[in-house]
Design an enzyme around this catalytic site. Structure first.
Site, PDB file in Angstrom:
ATOM      1  N   ASP A   3      56.608   9.571 167.094  1.00 33.94           N
ATOM      2  CA  ASP A   3      56.346  10.355 165.877  1.00 33.94           C
ATOM      3  C   ASP A   3      55.008  10.027 165.215  1.00 33.94           C
ATOM      4  O   ASP A   3      54.603   8.873 165.117  1.00 33.94           O
ATOM      5  CB  ASP A   3      57.448  10.186 164.841  1.00 33.94           C
ATOM      6  CG  ASP A   3      57.212  11.121 163.661  1.00 33.94           C
ATOM      7  OD1 ASP A   3      57.044  12.312 163.896  1.00 33.94           O
ATOM      8  OD2 ASP A   3      57.137  10.639 162.519  1.00 33.94           O
TER       9      ASP A   3
ATOM     10  N   ASP B  29      61.067  12.852 156.228  1.00 32.92           N
ATOM     11  CA  ASP B  29      59.751  12.515 156.781  1.00 32.92           C
ATOM     12  C   ASP B  29      58.922  11.812 155.694  1.00 32.92           C
ATOM     13  O   ASP B  29      57.732  12.111 155.511  1.00 32.92           O
ATOM     14  CB  ASP B  29      59.030  13.742 157.335  1.00 32.92           C
ATOM     15  CG  ASP B  29      57.763  13.376 158.102  1.00 32.92           C
ATOM     16  OD1 ASP B  29      57.556  12.175 158.395  1.00 32.92           O
ATOM     17  OD2 ASP B  29      56.970  14.281 158.408  1.00 32.92           O
TER      18      ASP B  29
HETATM   19 ZN   LIG Z   1      56.031  13.574 162.662  1.00 32.85          ZN
END
Ligand SMILES: [Zn+2]
Length: 456
Positions: free
Chosen positions: A156, A336
């Site tokens: 990520d 996030d």
């Molecule tokens: Zn991401």
């Protein structure tokens, strides 16, 4: 003996299809009893908590958080990040591996686990990198990461571009029964884009980040999941085409899933043009901030707190994300949470880092945009923060059944509040939602049977 009795709350446990007003007893860190017998079974010294008028649910889980420790502790630490999560009602979080050094080896996993156990105020689950150094060139030691205790692998912040490498990652991860999560971004298509490619990127002179840059990798992941049989979870989806692809793939039985973040289903790219443009275009009616409302939040054009990756998209994409959440295509909600220092964000839009904080606002924003808007019932909404992420990552969390860990969130879905800068628990301030009038707030966060955070 550590025991706690929550009295008279609306107990909602999607995992056991329970939604009823009753009592909940926790003893020695476990759920001990539910229902009329809870009060009878409570030991003599039991602490009592009046939960009348509140929702009592399994402790919320955020499976997409950047804690920034080790290496970037000016932005956030395990103490401040887990503290912000507790304020937001979260009892567990899953941290991303793009730290410095990245979490691509068992030693770094052990370091974070040790620090989280010592200083974290909630449960911290750890992901490992797919590739060494998150460089996308060579696989990380997936078996040894699994033995060290990671709950999934992901690069990520980056995306593995080499399809053959991604295929091998899925094959290995499948052997170790480890979910693979992916930040879907085709580098060639996206290049140095900073805002959704569309009307506003053109009008504002910003380089475009096309929806196809995400959809292309979602399609790739679906093909590879189908071929290998390994599960791929697509992170922070923003584009309507991604939702359509995942919906079709799931109907065919492909092992794929997706998550959505509140900023993508509340805001649109018009927000980058400033509050006036947003409220008079895509913001009409959002949270009841109508046209005549004098108290609307205000922000300037090119505010970098509206810059994230993937970017805020069009109103059509926002509608598709909401539709995907409601019909179950996107089964997980998360933040996030991506803290950055003021000096990093206080630069031209092109140069600012992507990302915003989110742990303290995601419950309210989700309640407002999904529950108060009557799109989704409370139980279905809670499932996306509890049993769904727990099942995906095989965590023994996310339920209130007797014997389960006593991680519980108590929240008031109707509590009105304003998110103030001075009140954040995060070390960073890069949220677009300061000054917003919100509805719904955690009033108690309970980890292992102990109240670790309580709202007055
Ligand atoms: Zn991401």
């Amino acid at each position: 003996m550590n025991s706690l009795l929550l009295i008279g709350g609306r107990v909602i446990d999607p995992a056991s299809r329970l939604d009823t007003v009753t009592d909940l007893l926790m003893v020695q860190g476990k759920i001990a009893a539910l229902g009329p017998e809870a009060a009878q079974q409570a030991p003599a010294e039991t602490e009592k908590f009046d939960a009348k008028g509140q929702v009592v649910c399994p402790g919320l889980i955020d499976l997409h958080v950047h804690l920034r420790e080790p290496g970037q502790t000016a932005k956030e630490t395990i103490i401040t990040g887990t503290g912000a999560a507790a304020r937001g009602g979260f009892t567990s979080l899953v941290c991303m591996p793009n730290t410095s050094p990245p979490i691509d080896n068992a030693g770094t996993v052990a370091l974070i686990r040790e620090r989280a156990e010592r200083s974290g105020v909630i449960n911290v689950f750890i992901t490992g990198a797919i590739t060494k150094g998150i460089a996308g060139e060579e696989l990380a030691p997936i078996g040894s990461l699994k033995r060290a205790g990671v709950v999934a692998i992901t690069d990520d912040g980056h995306c593995v571009q080499n399809n053959e490498l991604m295929r091998r990652a899925l094959e290995y991860a499948g052997m170790f029964d480890l979910p693979v999560m992916d930040h879907c971004q085709d580098y060639a298509l996206v290049s140095d884009g900073v805002a959704h490619e569309g009307y506003w990127s053109t009008a504002l002179g910003l380089r475009g980040w096309p929806a196809a840059g995400e959809e292309m990798i979602v399609a790739r992941n679906i093909q590879l999941a189908e071929r290998t049989g390994a599960h791929v979870h697509c992170q922070h989806l923003s584009a309507s085409g991604s939702v359509r692809l995942i919906r079709e793939a799931k109907q065919r039985g492909v092992p794929v899933s997706g998550e959505a973040c509140p900023h993508h289903f509340v805001l649109t790219d018009a927000a980058i043009a400033g509050s006036e443009k947003f409220w008079s275009n895509d913001g009409r009616g959002v949270f009841g901030y109508g046209n005549g409302e004098p108290q609307k939040p205000v922000w300037p054009t090119y505010d970098t707190n509206f810059k994230m990756n993937p970017p805020l998209r069009s109103a059509k994409d926002r509608a598709a994300i909401l539709e995907g959440i409601v019909d179950g295509t996107l089964e997980v909600l998360c933040s996030d949470h991506a803290p950055h220092c003021n000096y990093e964000k206080e630069v031209e839009f092109d140069y600012a880092p992507f990302g915003i904080t989110g742990l303290e606002t995601e419950l309210a924003l989700s309640l407002m945009q999904l529950y108060h808007s009557k799109l989704l019932g409370l139980s279905d909404l809670i499932a996306k923060f509890t049993v769904a992420p727990a099942r995906l990552l095989r965590l023994s969390k996310g339920t209130l059944s007797v014997g389960a860990d006593a991680d519980v969130t108590v929240f008031d879905p109707d509590r009105a509040w304003v998110f103030e800068k001075g009140e954040t628990g995060s070390k960073s301030f890069n949220s677009p939602f300061y000054g917003w009038r919100l509805k719904g707030r955690a009033v108690a966060t309970i980890v292992c049977g102990r109240i670790i955070r309580r709202e007055k």
